[in-house]
Design a protein around this motif. Structure first.
Motif, PDB file in Angstrom:
ATOM      1  N   VAL A 183      -0.446  -3.888  -5.772  1.00 42.92           N
ATOM      2  CA  VAL A 183      -0.031  -2.585  -5.251  1.00 42.92           C
ATOM      3  C   VAL A 183      -1.262  -1.680  -5.250  1.00 42.92           C
ATOM      4  CG1 VAL A 183       1.355  -0.514  -5.634  1.00 42.92           C
ATOM      5  CG2 VAL A 183       2.370  -2.773  -6.000  1.00 42.92           C
ATOM      6  N   VAL A 184      -1.606  -1.171  -4.077  1.00 44.68           N
ATOM      7  CA  VAL A 184      -2.688  -0.197  -3.928  1.00 44.68           C
ATOM      8  C   VAL A 184      -2.035   1.162  -3.700  1.00 44.68           C
ATOM      9  CG1 VAL A 184      -4.659   0.534  -2.525  1.00 44.68           C
ATOM     10  CG2 VAL A 184      -4.281  -1.897  -2.993  1.00 44.68           C
ATOM     11  N   TRP A 185      -2.469   2.163  -4.462  1.00 41.82           N
ATOM     12  CA  TRP A 185      -1.856   3.497  -4.375  1.00 41.82           C
ATOM     13  C   TRP A 185      -2.912   4.497  -3.940  1.00 41.82           C
ATOM     14  CZ3 TRP A 185       3.315   4.251  -6.521  1.00 41.82           C
ATOM     15  CH2 TRP A 185       3.800   5.556  -6.353  1.00 41.82           C
ATOM     16  N   ASP A 186      -2.695   5.086  -2.750  1.00 39.59           N
ATOM     17  CA  ASP A 186      -3.590   6.120  -2.229  1.00 39.59           C
ATOM     18  C   ASP A 186      -2.944   7.469  -2.524  1.00 39.59           C
ATOM     19  OD1 ASP A 186      -5.697   7.335  -0.960  1.00 39.59           O
ATOM     20  OD2 ASP A 186      -4.989   6.923   1.068  1.00 39.59           O
ATOM     21  N   LEU A 234       0.864  -1.176   0.000  1.00 39.06           N
ATOM     22  CA  LEU A 234       0.000   0.000   0.000  1.00 39.06           C
ATOM     23  C   LEU A 234       0.897   1.221   0.000  1.00 39.06           C
ATOM     24  CD1 LEU A 234      -2.506   1.777   0.382  1.00 39.06           C
ATOM     25  CD2 LEU A 234      -2.395   1.270   2.831  1.00 39.06           C
ATOM     26  N   VAL A 235       0.744   2.094  -0.987  1.00 38.95           N
ATOM     27  CA  VAL A 235       1.498   3.342  -1.060  1.00 38.95           C
ATOM     28  C   VAL A 235       0.587   4.472  -0.583  1.00 38.95           C
ATOM     29  CG1 VAL A 235       2.782   4.939  -2.521  1.00 38.95           C
ATOM     30  CG2 VAL A 235       2.873   2.478  -2.988  1.00 38.95           C
ATOM     31  N   ALA A 236       0.946   5.071   0.546  1.00 39.11           N
ATOM     32  CA  ALA A 236       0.208   6.216   1.087  1.00 39.11           C
ATOM     33  C   ALA A 236       1.053   7.448   0.821  1.00 39.11           C
ATOM     34  CB  ALA A 236      -0.051   6.034   2.579  1.00 39.11           C
ATOM     35  N   ASP A 285      -7.625   6.312   4.674  1.00 35.93           N
ATOM     36  CA  ASP A 285      -6.547   5.383   5.021  1.00 35.93           C
ATOM     37  C   ASP A 285      -7.110   4.018   5.413  1.00 35.93           C
ATOM     38  OD1 ASP A 285      -4.151   7.195   4.902  1.00 35.93           O
ATOM     39  OD2 ASP A 285      -5.312   8.285   6.401  1.00 35.93           O
ATOM     40  N   ARG A 286      -8.242   4.030   6.140  1.00 34.87           N
ATOM     41  CA  ARG A 286      -8.875   2.758   6.527  1.00 34.87           C
ATOM     42  C   ARG A 286      -9.335   2.003   5.287  1.00 34.87           C
ATOM     43  NH1 ARG A 286      -9.109  -1.452   9.796  1.00 34.87           N
ATOM     44  NH2 ARG A 286      -8.106  -1.925   7.829  1.00 34.87           N
ATOM     45  N   PHE A 287      -9.907   2.714   4.323  1.00 35.29           N
ATOM     46  CA  PHE A 287     -10.364   2.101   3.082  1.00 35.29           C
ATOM     47  C   PHE A 287      -9.188   1.465   2.334  1.00 35.29           C
ATOM     48  CE2 PHE A 287     -11.115   2.199  -1.464  1.00 35.29           C
ATOM     49  CZ  PHE A 287     -12.394   1.679  -1.600  1.00 35.29           C
ATOM     50  N   ALA A 288      -8.120   2.242   2.129  1.00 34.87           N
ATOM     51  CA  ALA A 288      -6.985   1.744   1.352  1.00 34.87           C
ATOM     52  C   ALA A 288      -6.295   0.583   2.056  1.00 34.87           C
ATOM     53  CB  ALA A 288      -5.996   2.887   1.109  1.00 34.87           C
ATOM     54  N   ARG A 327      -2.577  -2.219  -9.033  1.00 34.93           N
ATOM     55  CA  ARG A 327      -3.833  -2.975  -9.050  1.00 34.93           C
ATOM     56  C   ARG A 327      -5.033  -2.069  -8.782  1.00 34.93           C
ATOM     57  NH1 ARG A 327      -4.734  -8.390  -7.602  1.00 34.93           N
ATOM     58  NH2 ARG A 327      -2.629  -8.716  -8.414  1.00 34.93           N
ATOM     59  N   LEU A 328      -4.846  -1.092  -7.870  1.00 29.24           N
ATOM     60  CA  LEU A 328      -5.975  -0.246  -7.478  1.00 29.24           C
ATOM     61  C   LEU A 328      -5.442   1.096  -6.987  1.00 29.24           C
ATOM     62  CD1 LEU A 328      -9.101  -0.166  -6.958  1.00 29.24           C
ATOM     63  CD2 LEU A 328      -8.578  -0.887  -4.612  1.00 29.24           C
ATOM     64  N   ALA A 329      -6.013   2.194  -7.492  1.00 31.71           N
ATOM     65  CA  ALA A 329      -5.754   3.532  -6.967  1.00 31.71           C
ATOM     66  C   ALA A 329      -7.008   4.013  -6.252  1.00 31.71           C
ATOM     67  CB  ALA A 329      -5.377   4.496  -8.089  1.00 31.71           C
ATOM     68  N   THR A 330      -6.832   4.746  -5.129  1.00 34.76           N
ATOM     69  CA  THR A 330      -7.982   5.038  -4.261  1.00 34.76           C
ATOM     70  C   THR A 330      -8.091   6.528  -3.921  1.00 34.76           C
ATOM     71  OG1 THR A 330      -6.673   4.595  -2.270  1.00 34.76           O
ATOM     72  CG2 THR A 330      -7.862   2.734  -3.248  1.00 34.76           C
ATOM     73  N   PRO A 331      -8.249   7.410  -4.895  1.00 40.00           N
ATOM     74  CA  PRO A 331      -8.435   8.828  -4.557  1.00 40.00           C
ATOM     75  C   PRO A 331      -9.830   9.092  -4.011  1.00 40.00           C
ATOM     76  CG  PRO A 331      -8.718   8.520  -6.907  1.00 40.00           C
ATOM     77  CD  PRO A 331      -8.308   7.175  -6.352  1.00 40.00           C
ATOM     78  N   SER A 332      -9.971  10.160  -3.246  1.00 37.14           N
ATOM     79  CA  SER A 332     -11.304  10.627  -2.879  1.00 37.14           C
ATOM     80  C   SER A 332     -11.918  11.324  -4.089  1.00 37.14           C
ATOM     81  CB  SER A 332     -11.217  11.603  -1.707  1.00 37.14           C
ATOM     82  OG  SER A 332     -10.576  12.803  -2.119  1.00 37.14           O
ATOM     83  N   ALA A 333     -13.224  11.611  -4.031  1.00 40.08           N
ATOM     84  CA  ALA A 333     -13.888  12.289  -5.140  1.00 40.08           C
ATOM     85  C   ALA A 333     -13.261  13.657  -5.401  1.00 40.08           C
ATOM     86  CB  ALA A 333     -15.378  12.433  -4.845  1.00 40.08           C
ATOM     87  N   GLN A 334     -12.924  14.375  -4.333  1.00 38.05           N
ATOM     88  CA  GLN A 334     -12.306  15.692  -4.494  1.00 38.05           C
ATOM     89  C   GLN A 334     -10.928  15.566  -5.141  1.00 38.05           C
ATOM     90  OE1 GLN A 334     -11.677  17.736  -0.785  1.00 38.05           O
ATOM     91  NE2 GLN A 334     -11.266  19.699  -1.766  1.00 38.05           N
TER      92      GLN A 334
END
Length: 465
Positions: A154-157, A129-131, A252-255, A170-177
């Motif tokens: 690899v999940v990228w926040d 997980l990349v924060a 962060d909890r989601f990612a 594999r997955l990027a997790t931005p917020s809507a903003q």
């Protein structure tokens, strides 16, 4: 494993029931102070709370905030450090109840370079997980992360200040903003009347997938859940129930949940669904407050090491809020002269930290008959004084080391040192601090009190007094 920029978070929580008479701002009183891991450090702790062993690769330095964060992470995650230039970033929120009123940010440190240990940790991970909070940790490890994305989940926040994800995540997790702002940078438009709608989120996800070469993007939508897109028809994953609470750290909890489920072998859709449920529970159960450590002194005095750690946290918190840290010297038998000096020192700044010699240190300096009062009792008495915010215990003969950790703006000494240059003066001035002399009450000294007590006749009878 979690790779990214660790932060240190502080909360000042109290009640706001009136406005200040000199400005239309709330007056917050009855505050409770707490500290907790933030940024990538929060994500790592949340991932570890799911029961998996977690390694955190992040940039830390020699500043007070870094030392505090190391203590907060101890026993929770395995830590692999890369060097940090500058001070660790920290933020202080002022809250009335659960409503934030103000945030103060401090520290602009950035990761300097990768290390062999950090590259090896990324290479040997089962999932990453990349924060990325824009402080450079992901940047110095970018080549290693690109290699990892080609062979493991690899999940990228992402963050608006950070770099783009490496290709193949594999997955990027931005917020809507965040997704809206990042897509705009790439030239994406918004349909009229749909600035924050699902249609815009779906278009932003497609834009980001193409630009980042990501396999999927899950845009978090707060209380509405998340929108997962592989580039075609998106999947809306709603929250299982409405959750009222502090949403700080929900991303962060989601990612962290999504990365853990992908590590377990779940499909992306299942991982996102599990992550939505985890984030909803996280908010409902109090959010980041569950990881906070109260900075208020406990009813019983802590051991010397814990007292010193509390003092370092107090100094860092006040400094990060723009306040003035005052430190004062050590005492054996507390008397009126000391109390007057402490009260005057406290009025010179926003917190007062008293540095006291350990019992072994006092014995080396004063002889086998000292100290008259053991360190645990001295700490307890000092902490009971209203003018004292924290107490630090040092084992050396002189307090240079603990002063280097506290880095006070003012080092207060009694006026009997006038016309002399103190041995610690050059040290304090090296970080921009100053030595301040304060009036000392005449006729009060530990030696005088001890001599009087030794000469006092023993009681001959009657009830004990």
């Amino acid at each position: 494993m979690v790779v990214g920029d660790a932060l240190l978070d502080h909360d000042l929580c109290g009640r706001a029931e009136r406005l200040a008479p000199d400005a239309p701002v709330p007056v917050v009183h009855g505050t409770r102070r707490s500290s907790r891991p933030g940024g990538a450090a929060l994500a790592a702790c949340l991932a570890a709370a799911d029961g998996r062993p977690v390694t955190l690769v992040t940039a830390l330095g020699d500043d007070a905030a870094s030392h505090i964060l190391r203590g907060l992470l101890a026993g929770r995650v395995d830590l692999v450090e890369v060097p940090l230039d500058g001070a660790l970033s920290s933020k202080t929120r002022v809250l009335a109840g659960d409503r934030p009123l103000l945030r103060l940010d401090d520290g602009e440190g950035r990761a300097r370079a990768a290390t062999e240990a950090a590259v090896g940790a990324v290479t040997g991970a089962g999932a990453v997980l990349v924060a990325d909070y824009g402080r450079g940790t992901a940047g110095v490890l970018r080549d290693a992360l690109a290699g990892a994305a080609s062979r493991l989940p690899v999940v990228w926040d992402p963050h608006l200040r950070g770099a783009t994800p490496v290709p193949g995540v594999r997955l990027a997790t931005p917020s809507a903003q965040e997704a809206r702002a990042l897509a705009r940078r790439l030239g994406a438009d918004t349909e009229p009347g749909d600035e924050a709608g699902l249609r815009t989120a779906a278009r932003d996800a497609r834009t980001l997938i193409g630009a980042w070469q990501a396999r999927a993007v899950a845009i978090t939508l707060g209380e509405r859940g998340a929108l997962l897109s592989h580039g075609e028809t998106p999947l809306l994953v709603p929250t299982p129930a409405a959750a009222a609470g502090d949403p700080c750290g929900a991303g962060d909890r989601f990612a962290a949940a999504a990365a853990g489920l992908l590590f377990d072998g779940a499909l992306t859709e299942a991982a996102v669904q599990g992550a939505v449920h985890a984030a909803t529970r996280y908010v409902a159960e109090g959010g980041a407050h569950a990881l906070a450590t109260e900075d208020a002194p406990p009813t019983e005095p802590p051991p010397d090491g814990e007292a010193t750690a509390d003092a370092v946290r107090t100094a860092a918190r006040v400094r990060s809020a723009g306040g003035t840290v005052v430190a004062g010297g050590c005492f054996d038998l507390l008397h009126a002269g000391h109390v007057a000096l402490l009260q005057a020192a406290r009025r010179a700044g926003d917190c007062l930290i008293v540095c006291v010699n350990s019992d072994d240190s006092v014995r080396r300096r004063k002889g086998a008959s000292r100290p008259l009062v053991p360190a645990a009792d001295r700490v307890r008495v000092l902490r009971a004084l209203e003018c004292v915010d924290a107490v630090a215990v040092f084992d050396e003969d002189t307090p240079e080391r603990i002063l280097g950790e506290l880095r006070p703006h003012i080092w207060a000494k009694g006026g009997d040192y006038a016309r002399t240059r103190l041995p610690k003066q050059a040290l304090v001035e090296s970080w921009g601090g100053q030595v301040l002399l304060l009036p000392y009450l005449e006729g009060r000294s530990t030696t005088t009190l001890a001599d009087r007590a030794a000469l006092a006749p023993a009681p001959t009878g009657g009830p004990p007094r």
